[in-house]
Write an enzyme that holds these catalytic residues in place. Structure first.
Site, PDB file in Angstrom:
ATOM      1  N   VAL A  29     -16.524  50.130  75.417  1.00  0.00           N
ATOM      2  CA  VAL A  29     -17.399  49.413  76.345  1.00  0.00           C
ATOM      3  C   VAL A  29     -18.423  48.556  75.603  1.00  0.00           C
ATOM      4  O   VAL A  29     -18.705  47.429  76.005  1.00  0.00           O
ATOM      5  CB  VAL A  29     -18.088  50.416  77.305  1.00  0.00           C
ATOM      6  CG1 VAL A  29     -19.220  49.767  78.071  1.00  0.00           C
ATOM      7  CG2 VAL A  29     -17.059  51.003  78.264  1.00  0.00           C
ATOM      8  N   PHE A  30     -18.958  49.066  74.512  1.00  0.00           N
ATOM      9  CA  PHE A  30     -19.960  48.321  73.754  1.00  0.00           C
ATOM     10  C   PHE A  30     -19.403  46.995  73.230  1.00  0.00           C
ATOM     11  O   PHE A  30     -20.147  46.039  73.036  1.00  0.00           O
ATOM     12  CB  PHE A  30     -20.474  49.181  72.588  1.00  0.00           C
ATOM     13  CG  PHE A  30     -21.679  48.610  71.906  1.00  0.00           C
ATOM     14  CD1 PHE A  30     -22.942  48.780  72.446  1.00  0.00           C
ATOM     15  CD2 PHE A  30     -21.558  47.891  70.726  1.00  0.00           C
ATOM     16  CE1 PHE A  30     -24.066  48.252  71.826  1.00  0.00           C
ATOM     17  CE2 PHE A  30     -22.668  47.361  70.090  1.00  0.00           C
ATOM     18  CZ  PHE A  30     -23.930  47.543  70.644  1.00  0.00           C
TER      19      PHE A  30
ATOM     20  N   THR B  88     -24.841  63.766  72.464  1.00  0.00           N
ATOM     21  CA  THR B  88     -26.080  63.003  72.293  1.00  0.00           C
ATOM     22  C   THR B  88     -26.244  62.043  73.472  1.00  0.00           C
ATOM     23  O   THR B  88     -25.434  62.034  74.389  1.00  0.00           O
ATOM     24  CB  THR B  88     -26.036  62.188  70.981  1.00  0.00           C
ATOM     25  OG1 THR B  88     -25.019  61.184  71.109  1.00  0.00           O
ATOM     26  CG2 THR B  88     -25.739  63.083  69.786  1.00  0.00           C
TER      27      THR B  88
ATOM     28  N   HIS C 284     -25.803  58.929  73.305  1.00  0.00           N
ATOM     29  CA  HIS C 284     -25.058  57.723  72.934  1.00  0.00           C
ATOM     30  C   HIS C 284     -24.452  57.030  74.161  1.00  0.00           C
ATOM     31  O   HIS C 284     -24.458  55.800  74.254  1.00  0.00           O
ATOM     32  CB  HIS C 284     -23.961  58.088  71.927  1.00  0.00           C
ATOM     33  CG  HIS C 284     -23.166  56.929  71.450  1.00  0.00           C
ATOM     34  ND1 HIS C 284     -23.670  55.989  70.577  1.00  0.00           N
ATOM     35  CD2 HIS C 284     -21.897  56.535  71.730  1.00  0.00           C
ATOM     36  CE1 HIS C 284     -22.750  55.079  70.338  1.00  0.00           C
ATOM     37  NE2 HIS C 284     -21.663  55.383  71.022  1.00  0.00           N
TER      38      HIS C 284
ATOM     39  N   LEU D 174     -18.835  44.692  87.222  1.00  0.00           N
ATOM     40  CA  LEU D 174     -18.910  45.890  86.396  1.00  0.00           C
ATOM     41  C   LEU D 174     -18.026  46.986  86.982  1.00  0.00           C
ATOM     42  O   LEU D 174     -18.306  47.514  88.055  1.00  0.00           O
ATOM     43  CB  LEU D 174     -20.367  46.352  86.338  1.00  0.00           C
ATOM     44  CG  LEU D 174     -20.773  47.267  85.212  1.00  0.00           C
ATOM     45  CD1 LEU D 174     -20.583  46.594  83.860  1.00  0.00           C
ATOM     46  CD2 LEU D 174     -22.233  47.666  85.378  1.00  0.00           C
TER      47      LEU D 174
ATOM     48  N   ARG E 155     -13.274  58.827  89.297  1.00  0.00           N
ATOM     49  CA  ARG E 155     -13.937  57.540  89.552  1.00  0.00           C
ATOM     50  C   ARG E 155     -13.106  56.334  89.121  1.00  0.00           C
ATOM     51  O   ARG E 155     -13.646  55.244  88.956  1.00  0.00           O
ATOM     52  CB  ARG E 155     -15.293  57.518  88.846  1.00  0.00           C
ATOM     53  CG  ARG E 155     -16.239  58.557  89.411  1.00  0.00           C
ATOM     54  CD  ARG E 155     -17.540  58.608  88.668  1.00  0.00           C
ATOM     55  NE  ARG E 155     -18.339  59.721  89.163  1.00  0.00           N
ATOM     56  CZ  ARG E 155     -19.434  60.161  88.583  1.00  0.00           C
ATOM     57  NH1 ARG E 155     -19.890  59.582  87.493  1.00  0.00           N
ATOM     58  NH2 ARG E 155     -20.089  61.179  89.094  1.00  0.00           N
TER      59      ARG E 155
END
Length: 139
Positions: A45-46, A75, A77, A102, A117
């Site tokens: 995704v990044f 974490t 992240h 999105l 989802r």
């Protein structure tokens, strides 16, 4: 009415989920008299904003959807990834005057929730098609 030509950016990370999302998106696009004409797979995704930008530069693309699943880890992240990617993706829509929807689920979800989802893909297609058509009405 003109068939809406959609570009899709799909994360390879969690591919078991994002592949299902892409198939649902293609099916829903056909239902809405639209077509996913180009797909770019990115590692995660990044990494999406650069591929989104590339698609927005193409005259043959009317709108872009992003498909990904960001699952919670040990974490924070997942929070950082979604916040930064979604912000940049929204900025690109404004910069290039084309809808970018999105279809990224997460953050803070389990793998099971991500599977539940996958319909976020349909929502992204729906939003992209609606935005494209509504913006064209005003021109």
């Amino acid at each position: 009415m003109k068939k809406v030509r959609i570009g899709a950016v799909v994360a390879e990370f969690n591919y078991d989920i994002t592949h299902m999302m892409l198939e649902l998106a293609k099916e829903h696009a056909r239902f809405l008299d639209a077509e996913i004409t180009r797909v770019i797979a990115v590692p995660g995704v990044f990494d999406m904003p650069l591929a989104v930008k590339k698609l927005l530069l193409e005259d043959e693309i009317d709108a872009v959807i992003t498909l990904g699943a960001v699952i919670e880890g040990a974490t924070d992240h997942d929070q950082i990834v979604v916040q930064h990617a979604s912000r940049k993706i929204a900025d690109l829509a404004l910069d290039y005057d084309k809808p970018v929807a999105l279809g990224i689920s997460g953050p803070g979800m389990t793998r099971l929730e991500a599977h539940q989802r996958v319909d976020y893909a349909k929502r992204a297609v729906e939003a992209a098609v609606k935005m494209y058509r509504r913006l064209k009405e005003d021109i």
